[in-house]
Design a protein around this motif. Structure first.
Motif, PDB file in Angstrom:
ATOM      1  N   ALA A 136      47.642  25.219  45.363  1.00 35.28           N
ATOM      2  CA  ALA A 136      47.521  25.225  46.828  1.00 35.28           C
ATOM      3  C   ALA A 136      48.481  26.236  47.462  1.00 35.28           C
ATOM      4  O   ALA A 136      48.297  26.634  48.605  1.00 35.28           O
ATOM      5  N   HIS A 137      49.489  26.661  46.708  1.00 34.66           N
ATOM      6  CA  HIS A 137      50.438  27.654  47.218  1.00 34.66           C
ATOM      7  C   HIS A 137      50.018  29.074  46.851  1.00 34.66           C
ATOM      8  O   HIS A 137      50.771  30.017  47.070  1.00 34.66           O
ATOM      9  N   ALA A 138      48.870  29.201  46.255  1.00 32.07           N
ATOM     10  CA  ALA A 138      48.383  30.524  45.855  1.00 32.07           C
ATOM     11  C   ALA A 138      47.111  30.854  46.633  1.00 32.07           C
ATOM     12  O   ALA A 138      46.453  29.965  47.183  1.00 32.07           O
ATOM     13  N   VAL A 139      46.799  32.133  46.668  1.00 29.75           N
ATOM     14  CA  VAL A 139      45.544  32.557  47.280  1.00 29.75           C
ATOM     15  C   VAL A 139      44.382  31.938  46.484  1.00 29.75           C
ATOM     16  O   VAL A 139      44.376  31.992  45.256  1.00 29.75           O
ATOM     17  N   GLN A 140      43.443  31.359  47.183  1.00 33.72           N
ATOM     18  CA  GLN A 140      42.293  30.745  46.537  1.00 33.72           C
ATOM     19  C   GLN A 140      41.244  31.821  46.221  1.00 33.72           C
ATOM     20  O   GLN A 140      40.936  32.640  47.077  1.00 33.72           O
ATOM     21  N   PRO A 141      40.674  31.811  45.021  1.00 34.68           N
ATOM     22  CA  PRO A 141      39.602  32.783  44.749  1.00 34.68           C
ATOM     23  C   PRO A 141      38.354  32.424  45.557  1.00 34.68           C
ATOM     24  O   PRO A 141      37.948  31.260  45.607  1.00 34.68           O
ATOM     25  N   GLY A 142      37.794  33.428  46.220  1.00 39.88           N
ATOM     26  CA  GLY A 142      36.631  33.164  47.065  1.00 39.88           C
ATOM     27  C   GLY A 142      35.435  34.054  46.756  1.00 39.88           C
ATOM     28  O   GLY A 142      34.328  33.786  47.223  1.00 39.88           O
ATOM     29  N   MET A 143      35.656  35.103  45.998  1.00 43.85           N
ATOM     30  CA  MET A 143      34.589  36.058  45.741  1.00 43.85           C
ATOM     31  C   MET A 143      34.903  36.842  44.466  1.00 43.85           C
ATOM     32  O   MET A 143      36.066  37.047  44.130  1.00 43.85           O
ATOM     33  N   VAL A 144      33.842  37.262  43.788  1.00 46.59           N
ATOM     34  CA  VAL A 144      33.989  38.217  42.693  1.00 46.59           C
ATOM     35  C   VAL A 144      33.358  39.531  43.147  1.00 46.59           C
ATOM     36  O   VAL A 144      32.225  39.537  43.650  1.00 46.59           O
ATOM     37  N   TYR A 145      34.113  40.595  42.969  1.00 51.14           N
ATOM     38  CA  TYR A 145      33.660  41.945  43.307  1.00 51.14           C
ATOM     39  C   TYR A 145      33.543  42.745  42.023  1.00 51.14           C
ATOM     40  O   TYR A 145      34.475  42.788  41.226  1.00 51.14           O
ATOM     41  N   ILE A 146      32.399  43.368  41.803  1.00 53.75           N
ATOM     42  CA  ILE A 146      32.257  44.333  40.715  1.00 53.75           C
ATOM     43  C   ILE A 146      31.527  45.561  41.256  1.00 53.75           C
ATOM     44  O   ILE A 146      30.968  45.524  42.365  1.00 53.75           O
ATOM     45  N   SER A 147      31.519  46.613  40.464  1.00 54.72           N
ATOM     46  CA  SER A 147      30.775  47.825  40.815  1.00 54.72           C
ATOM     47  C   SER A 147      29.736  48.084  39.737  1.00 54.72           C
ATOM     48  O   SER A 147      30.006  47.910  38.545  1.00 54.72           O
ATOM     49  N   GLN A 148      28.559  48.506  40.154  1.00 54.24           N
ATOM     50  CA  GLN A 148      27.487  48.861  39.218  1.00 54.24           C
ATOM     51  C   GLN A 148      26.909  50.191  39.638  1.00 54.24           C
ATOM     52  O   GLN A 148      26.271  50.244  40.699  1.00 54.24           O
ATOM     53  N   PRO A 149      27.080  51.289  38.928  1.00 57.97           N
ATOM     54  CA  PRO A 149      27.958  51.399  37.777  1.00 57.97           C
ATOM     55  C   PRO A 149      29.411  51.271  38.189  1.00 57.97           C
ATOM     56  O   PRO A 149      29.732  51.408  39.373  1.00 57.97           O
ATOM     57  N   THR A 150      30.283  51.046  37.213  1.00 55.35           N
ATOM     58  CA  THR A 150      31.700  50.909  37.534  1.00 55.35           C
ATOM     59  C   THR A 150      32.306  52.259  37.884  1.00 55.35           C
ATOM     60  O   THR A 150      31.671  53.303  37.713  1.00 55.35           O
ATOM     61  N   GLU A 151      33.557  52.214  38.278  1.00 50.70           N
ATOM     62  CA  GLU A 151      34.313  53.425  38.587  1.00 50.70           C
ATOM     63  C   GLU A 151      34.461  54.289  37.329  1.00 50.70           C
ATOM     64  O   GLU A 151      34.764  55.482  37.427  1.00 50.70           O
ATOM     65  N   CYS A 152      34.267  53.682  36.148  1.00 55.60           N
ATOM     66  CA  CYS A 152      34.358  54.429  34.885  1.00 55.60           C
ATOM     67  C   CYS A 152      32.976  54.834  34.378  1.00 55.60           C
ATOM     68  O   CYS A 152      32.828  55.290  33.237  1.00 55.60           O
ATOM     69  N   GLY A 153      31.969  54.620  35.197  1.00 56.13           N
ATOM     70  CA  GLY A 153      30.636  55.057  34.835  1.00 56.13           C
ATOM     71  C   GLY A 153      29.892  54.090  33.927  1.00 56.13           C
ATOM     72  O   GLY A 153      28.741  54.354  33.560  1.00 56.13           O
ATOM     73  N   THR A 154      30.519  52.983  33.593  1.00 59.16           N
ATOM     74  CA  THR A 154      29.880  52.031  32.691  1.00 59.16           C
ATOM     75  C   THR A 154      28.959  51.077  33.447  1.00 59.16           C
ATOM     76  O   THR A 154      29.005  50.986  34.672  1.00 59.16           O
ATOM     77  N   LEU A 155      28.121  50.388  32.674  1.00 54.65           N
ATOM     78  CA  LEU A 155      27.095  49.523  33.268  1.00 54.65           C
ATOM     79  C   LEU A 155      27.236  48.079  32.796  1.00 54.65           C
ATOM     80  O   LEU A 155      27.569  47.824  31.638  1.00 54.65           O
ATOM     81  N   TYR A 156      26.994  47.167  33.682  1.00 55.76           N
ATOM     82  CA  TYR A 156      26.813  45.767  33.317  1.00 55.76           C
ATOM     83  C   TYR A 156      25.365  45.592  32.872  1.00 55.76           C
ATOM     84  O   TYR A 156      24.445  46.150  33.492  1.00 55.76           O
ATOM     85  N   SER A 157      25.180  44.794  31.838  1.00 56.03           N
ATOM     86  CA  SER A 157      23.817  44.427  31.463  1.00 56.03           C
ATOM     87  C   SER A 157      23.370  43.239  32.312  1.00 56.03           C
ATOM     88  O   SER A 157      24.185  42.570  32.952  1.00 56.03           O
ATOM     89  N   LYS A 158      22.092  43.005  32.283  1.00 63.68           N
ATOM     90  CA  LYS A 158      21.538  41.865  33.012  1.00 63.68           C
ATOM     91  C   LYS A 158      22.188  40.569  32.548  1.00 63.68           C
ATOM     92  O   LYS A 158      22.529  39.692  33.346  1.00 63.68           O
ATOM     93  N   LYS A 159      22.388  40.454  31.261  1.00 67.58           N
ATOM     94  CA  LYS A 159      23.034  39.255  30.698  1.00 67.58           C
ATOM     95  C   LYS A 159      24.477  39.116  31.197  1.00 67.58           C
ATOM     96  O   LYS A 159      24.922  38.024  31.580  1.00 67.58           O
TER      97      LYS A 159
END
Lengths: 355, 355, 355, 355
Positions: A136-159
């Motif tokens: 409760a004394h920490a920032v609560q996670p509220g969202m996940v942010y990713i990039s497609q493609p990533t900043e390194c040019g890589t890709l997430y698969s559908k899975k």
């Protein structure tokens, strides 16, 4: 500064816009339309995108650039006590000058691999967070942010995306995907994620225009149109509501008619694949195994300096004391002649060896 | 929605851009330039503006729109405990969706007259503030914000500006002038304030492009270039640093070559003056005595409704239960034919009488 | 600076705390308790307050001071695009150094009357706001803030509160009541609003301790305990989560056992009524018709200066060039002797006449 | 929840306050003083601290708790585009619920060692940052934050602080030291840093009261009193300006008369040293080599569970799957009897072995 006398691969936003876009802007120039995205071009572009992503109930909003898009979306989803999880290389964590923090939110960085946040890393973090008595004394996670493609040019698969989605649903996190270079993912032969998949797995994603052939512009897609009430006001508050919204509508109309967006991506991928093939053949080391329009090569510092005199490259980081990672980016505008000149210049430098 | 079948005077940003701008964008489209305003077009545009405003040591920055410009400038000048003083009709106080407050700053509104903040009103406020023993518990005034022309189309004289400047210097306040429609001030025969005067009296002002013939864009001028260190980072943090900064450079280059910016203003003023002359002759009441491109007329509600069927107008506010204030805005794009159709439509409605 | 040699009516927080509170702090001093409000004293105090306000499902949180309480509550209820409506004299609008704006929210001020915001004023504002076509470019109203008693010592009736509640429900606004001086409302013979009524009409209110006999402390009551998830984290983020939370628990335990809170109020009201009776009899003008512990008298400037030498008063504002409004505040600590000395001092100054 | 029937070493803020403080609060209770820190007790406490730290020109401000202190100081020093550098274990990075980000600033975390940020780590970061061509797109470093003692109980030496100061001056960074547990540093035999040294090396530091014998309260020392104009307004804006400021003045007056603050530290250190001696003798592993009042021991999970039934401990983290790190904190209030009971309980558990 301009680098007219040598081919420039420093980034994918070096030119103006795809000619079809300029032409359409000229054709529509004297139309009188209402402002702020309420015009018919925007409406048509929204419908083209809804159709392309197979999400008829989506809200679609057009903004000018990526940082403002990320800041507005994240601000709209999060509550003040929440932060956004990102890979440590995530654009919001590194290169947006603290725009997310300026909106009051911590970026909770987790270690990524070649720019990707894995479901396992995310799961471990979430497990540990919810096991912590002092959370409760920490920032609560509220969202996940990713990039497609990533900043390194890589890709997430559908899975990989589905695994993240499952965790987000389990922990009630919003899932947001930054598609600044999405055209170059969609057109990669290694890609198995469609626009429709993005709409299915995420709570919001954006289709990048600036780096994919538009003068500027990013299209936010929120598959459930009721998810963000008063989002227009949030956009306006962020200074991100373009007065002549039509300029965005016209550009995305053009990009999503006749599959122009995909053809733009294909040109860049074809050029990048040609370069990659050359690099593999000639023993150059690639820093990330990127299948999109960005290529990261490791060069001896002196080779990097010499090559830079002939070709516009982007400094990425130091691999070690003696080696530099340079980025080569292709785009909708890359020509065969530019690629030939690049390959010729590269062939004059001995490779530093495969890793 | 579009209103193609009737002349539209609802605002001054209904069309695309002055043709000269589109042409230049097309001509430069294949140039490869560096991003974020570091290109040669931006540099040239900066120099043209420094020359036009006779302030060779100014920093000049190009942003996309007015709200982001105001938010970034105000954020850069103020300390967290400071607020910005504005007339109660000021754009930042009313129509920017709380962008200034989102940056942590209170807008301290004072009563304006036809959109103008007088030096007397300001002086009284400052005197009272510094006489208040509890002022440490209140937001400290840190800046004065005005618009030239104002949101009501009115103009500050050189003397009025100088009086505000004197107060700002006495009380160590920054003085910032929003020039969203500056072309229409500069070209008004009633105006006695030049760009050079603005540079002399203010700590920052901006030259509006969006409403004055550009596709988009505002040029911030900070006469003392050392005044705002790291302002680029502030702009980036606000999501207001355009990747293809050249688009702004090219537009302002075009606007400030051959006095295009002033010619754009003149066209609007000539049209507005013709309309004003008609209104005076025919007994229409004007709500504000505006000498620029915005005209505010008071109509019976039913006349307003009927007129709106023929001409695009902007609802401003209710004058009283029975009367509506409508705004007519001319622009660089207003044609003689459009004016004729407006006057014809107006002549079919009996005026509500001079005030 | 201290004013030991003359009775001081400058405010209601001039002394330490009611002796019963100090005694309880001493008695419990060596207990070892967990921190941040998780101790048994806090739990007991919460239950006492739930019982006193007849709201068994309320969440109750203890904070140190009023500004942090207002900032945390408002931040927790509002979305980023929303502002909080307040009377122009509201504490959050004037004397909290921009704490609400620092949290990103505009205070939307409406004209109050003697510190009170009327349902009619509110209704007109809401009607006009939702009739405005451009409202998406303005801060959205998200909450109504009032004070009971107001900063001017006046009281809302039960009917007046219910009328505001009805509007809040119609327009989906949160309704929050600042009770910094609530003891002095609850004990006023003119008051018809109980703690239970406050719980019924509002989404949150706070019971002030600092100005009502505690060393410090404010108890936030949120009648629906599920309304603000993770509110503890919001409180922590605001720097408002006291490590030794027990100090707040112990104080509110003491205040809500044996009706101490109400007895504290009664002492102040009895003293204030005696002073008011004297003022009426002797022709002094009261600036606001306050039935609580604050009295606002209008004095000639020279009388104000002379009286201030004998009695600690608080400067409120200038009534006009020649007259000053001074505030007299009684409290739980006001003694008969202090009142006698005040009345004696007042009787030496000719009244300036009834209004 | 309370843990009366077993000695509690879970933290150093389990009791009320040192009896001398309670006594002084009782003695001064009926004094009437002005608010917000303008009273004579605060003035006297400020002078005692200026004298103790040998910095006669310092500004001294009293706040209630650590999080609000950190947030206000950091907000006051930084410009919007700046962030604050901290060790990854820094309190502001982990346990303040995003208070710094809520104020708009990124916490730039660097890897620490046992809670300490080394000058070498800092130097490398700064060198790399200023070598990065894209640094204008990143948050600018504006301040270094450390804690003395650290969150892990470790201490910076005078030399280590001076090395950080030298870097801060070279790079124009503010240097701020969080002294939440400063008494326990000052009284450690391993410490060579005096209050006067802190004033010499830093731009601001705070002397912790809450964890060092006060009911609550932290004293910010800004050696150059002109460094933070309008800091009172910043404090107020943060909701951190205590109405009855005297409560803070009285407490720090008491702490800095007769060296009470140092005697409080000594008691905790004496107890901690006794425990450490026992741990060393009996082969317990300490996770950090802390010479202050916090001791971190590594226990088998089952031993941790059993020990927790007899003694209040604080869970710190998992050392590995099978081992738990537990924190033991002594304080001004720790008694010999409590220590004996702790040692007896520890002796019933076999140590997990030295590392």
């Amino acid at each position: 500064m301009q680098t007219e006398n040598k081919p420039n691969f420093a980034s994918d936003y070096l030119e103006g816009a795809h000619p079809a876009i300029l032409q359409r802007l000229a054709e529509t120039n004297t139309e009188q339309t209402s402002g702020y995205g309420t015009d018919e071009h925007c409406e048509r572009a929204r419908n083209l995108i809804r159709k392309a992503a197979d999400c008829p109930n989506a809200a679609v909003h057009f903004l000018v650039g990526g940082t403002q898009t990320n800041a507005a979306v994240i601000d709209a989803f999060l509550r003040p006590y929440e932060g956004v999880i990102a890979a440590d290389t995530g654009h919001i964590a590194v290169h947006e000058a603290g725009a997310i923090e300026a909106g009051g939110h911590k970026v909770l960085t987790l270690a990524g691999e070649a720019g990707k946040l894995s479901a396992e890393t995310l799961k471990r973090y979430l497990h540990d967070f919810y096991a912590d008595e002092n959370r409760a004394h920490a920032v609560q996670p509220g969202m996940v942010y990713i990039s497609q493609p990533t900043e390194c040019g890589t890709l997430y698969s559908k899975k990989e995306l589905s695994d993240i989605t499952a965790l987000c649903r389990e922990y009630a996190l919003a899932f947001y995907i930054d598609g600044a270079r999405l055209a170059y993912a969609l057109s990669s032969p290694k890609n198995d994620v469609t626009l429709s998949d993005l709409a299915a797995v995420s709570d919001a994603f954006y289709i990048g225009g600036t780096k994919c052939g538009a003068l500027f512009g990013e299209a936010i897609v929120i598959p459930d149109k009721n998810r963000l009430p008063h989002f227009i006001t949030t956009i306006k508050q962020h200074g991100a509501l373009l007065a002549k919204g039509r300029l965005l509508g016209i550009q995305f109309e053009t990009l999503f008619e006749d599959d122009l967006y995909f053809r733009i991506g294909s040109n860049a991928i074809r050029a990048a694949d040609k370069i990659r093939s050359f690099l593999d053949t000639h023993g150059f080391r690639q820093y990330f195994a990127s299948p999109t329009n960005q290529i990261f090569i490791v060069l001896k510092n002196e080779d990097y300096a010499l090559l830079s005199e002939k070709i516009g490259l982007s400094f990425w980081e130091k691999a070690d004391e003696a080696h530099t990672v340079a980025r080569i980016a292709t785009s909708w505008a890359t020509t065969d002649e530019q690629v030939e000149r690049l390959l010729k210049a590269l062939s004059e430098h001995s490779p530093c060896g495969k890793s």
